[in-house]
Each structure stands twice: as structure tokens, then as C-alpha cells.
Design a protein around this motif. Sequence first.
Motif, short mmCIF file in Angstrom:
data_model
loop_
_atom_site.label_atom_id
_atom_site.label_comp_id
_atom_site.label_asym_id
_atom_site.label_seq_id
_atom_site.Cartn_x
_atom_site.Cartn_y
_atom_site.Cartn_z
N UNK A 1 6.76 5.42 6.64
CA UNK A 1 6.26 4.13 7.13
C UNK A 1 4.76 4.15 7.34
N UNK A 2 4.15 2.97 7.17
CA UNK A 2 2.73 2.82 7.50
C UNK A 2 2.57 2.85 9.01
N UNK A 3 1.34 3.07 9.47
CA UNK A 3 1.08 3.04 10.91
C UNK A 3 1.37 1.66 11.48
N UNK B 1 0.83 -1.21 0.00
CA UNK B 1 0.00 0.00 0.00
C UNK B 1 0.86 1.26 0.00
N UNK B 2 1.97 1.22 0.74
CA UNK B 2 2.88 2.36 0.74
C UNK B 2 3.54 2.53 -0.62
N UNK B 3 3.81 1.41 -1.25
CA UNK B 3 4.48 1.42 -2.55
C UNK B 3 3.63 2.10 -3.62
N UNK B 4 2.31 1.95 -3.53
CA UNK B 4 1.42 2.54 -4.55
C UNK B 4 0.85 3.88 -4.09
N UNK B 5 1.35 4.38 -2.98
CA UNK B 5 0.81 5.60 -2.39
C UNK B 5 0.86 6.79 -3.35
#
Length: 380
Positions: free
Chosen positions: A299-301, A203-207
Motif C-alpha cells: 500500500x501507498x503511505x 503510482x503503485x501500479x507502475x511501481x
Amino acid sequence: MIFKEICFFIYDKSVMEKAINYLCHVNWKTNIFKDNGLIIKKGWVNGLHIKIIVSSDNINNLERMEFIVHSYLENLRDELMKNNVEEIDYDKFENVVNNLAILENYKGEYLPLAAQFSISSNEYNHQSGMKDAKIGIKEEEILTELFLEVGSYYYHLTSEQRLIFLLKLFTILGDYKSLSSKSTIQPINESYLSYKSHLEGFKQQIKHYPFETRKKILNNLEVKNQVEEEFINENFGEFLNHYRNDFKNYEEIDKGYLIYYLNAVKELDALYYVGLKNNQITFNQGQSISQFYEDNTDLSEFHKSINEHVNLDFYNTEEVLLGRLLVNWFYTLLPLFSASVLTKNKLCNLVCRGVERVENKNYLELIKDFSETLDGGIRT
């Protein structure tokens, strides 16, 4: 040992499935793959393709096997071309390959695309930087044997049934207790953290993707139909119990395939366990969890919570490294089942949803539960 790869390029999904079914049928009739140590894979470098790897210490035997595989593939090509003459949109597939290169952080050359139904032969380098050659070969043989056993069954399922079957395989792997495990916690709860980490990293990669593209991807990660909803909300815990009871009272048609898969996982576990003990498998600093946190500032939560509550030294233990090897092997299996990068992340999401529902806890509560079993990074 000399290795060659024979690649058969197919861009149409339904045609690819026909080709894979054909190879499963050929093996069922002749046992050609196991008898000759052939390995089957799917790839996307230079175009979407089936890859068959032949090997031998003897050049004459290698050439003989290469000729046999070529003959099978040429016969298959002739059959497929009788009913499949549609033009291929190579620009579209170039975009597909470009996206795969980004998602998989691939650094090598992957263009230009080969033509539809073309067959090519090249030298094959099986060496992965972290594994001894014999281990690399053996894990690919196990993967091939598993796929040829399960493939025909899988490709006769509907798309909804296929996802549930893969979900069962991923759940079994998640709750599998490895040879090096000293845990008092259920393996699925530890695997939850691994699967959730992979998902949140994706999810972070496609943010930074365009909003509509990102929205579509995230939507496709969620439950899409009643079959998926029913398995996660009603059957996930029951399936875990069937697995933990060795499928004794499990009466679904896929029972034999699930047991065959579990035996493959056990064989891999033993292979990796010995490999780690004998330093035939090594992880470098760039593959460590600490390096992940050094390299990623956004970073994600979830990852922030892991860093806050869990001693990261635990992720360098033999048990965790062995688990990573098994999960990575599963990820290499997915392309043979025509499962995309998106499907891989959806499987992570659905298993995590199942665990959260069974435990009736959110990710932060599960992280805290897990951290309470650690003492200085080593589980009690």
C-alpha cells in the motif's frame, strides 16, 4: 431492444480529431444522434476506434440506422483518405493496446488489430454487471449529448487549454453536492480523498515499471507549463467560488459549456440516486474498499493513512457509492476528449494540488480533518 456497434478504426491522433469534429458537425446540422438515440464512444479493443451504437426494438429499423451510420462513416473515410496515406506502425499500436489492457485490467480478447480506416459491425452488449440495462443506456445517451454539445469547442482549443477545460470539469464534479449528501464538509475535500486514492493507486501500479519509464510517467503527472501553474496556484480557489455562486459573475468563454456539463451531472445524479434506491445498481464485495485492502499488501503511505484514520464502513454508504458512479462516468467521458490514462491521473493530481493549496494542508491533515466529521463511519 437490439443493439449493434459500428466501429471505425483510426490510429493517427490528428486524423481521429478530424473524424470526431466531422461527427459533431454532422450532428449539429442534422441532429441525427439525438433524434435516433445513437451513442458515440471511443475504444481500443482490436485497435483505436470510434464506436457508434444503434438500437431498436425493430430489426428493420435497426438495419436502416446501421446503413445510415455506415454511409456517414464511409463518406468520412473517403475524405480522410484523400490526405492521409501514411503507413501505420501496427507493432507500435499493438504495444499501446497491450499497455492499455494492463492499465485497465482488461480480461477479454483485444487482438489482432483491425486495419486503418476499416469499418466493422458487431452485436453490442451494453450490460455492465452492476447496472440495470435502462440505466446503462441512459448514462451513455447523456454522455453522447454532452460530448456532441462540447466537442467542437473542445477540439478547437490548444493542448494547454484542453487540459484546463477538463480540469474545470473535474473540479466541478469534485465539488458537486449529490442528492444523497448529508455532509457539513465541502464536497471537494471529500473528493480530494477519492482523487488522491486513484492517483496513489496508479503510482503503485507502475511501481515495478523500468526506472526510466516510471520516471517519465511520474514527471508527466506534474505541472508542465505556466498555464497549468497559474490555474492551480492562482485561479483554482477563484474558480471554485465561481462554481459555488452558479457562475453568476463568471465571464469566460466556456461558461455555457460548463453549465451544460453541470446539468448533465445533475441528470446523472438523479438517475443514479433512483437506481440505487430501487436496487437497479448494485456493488459487489469485489468492488468494496475492504476488498481493496485485502487484495493489496503493497500500500501507498496515503492508503495506509486512510486505513488508520477513517472508518472504512463509510465507503459503503449510499453517498459514497453515488459519488463513485459519477466519477466513473466522468472517466468514461475522457476518451472522447482524447484524454489518456495518464491525463486522467494528471487531472487527479492537479485537483489535489489545488485543494492542498486552497486549504494550506497536506494529505495527512486533510485525512484527519475528514475523519473528524465521521461518527462510526456515518457523517454527522
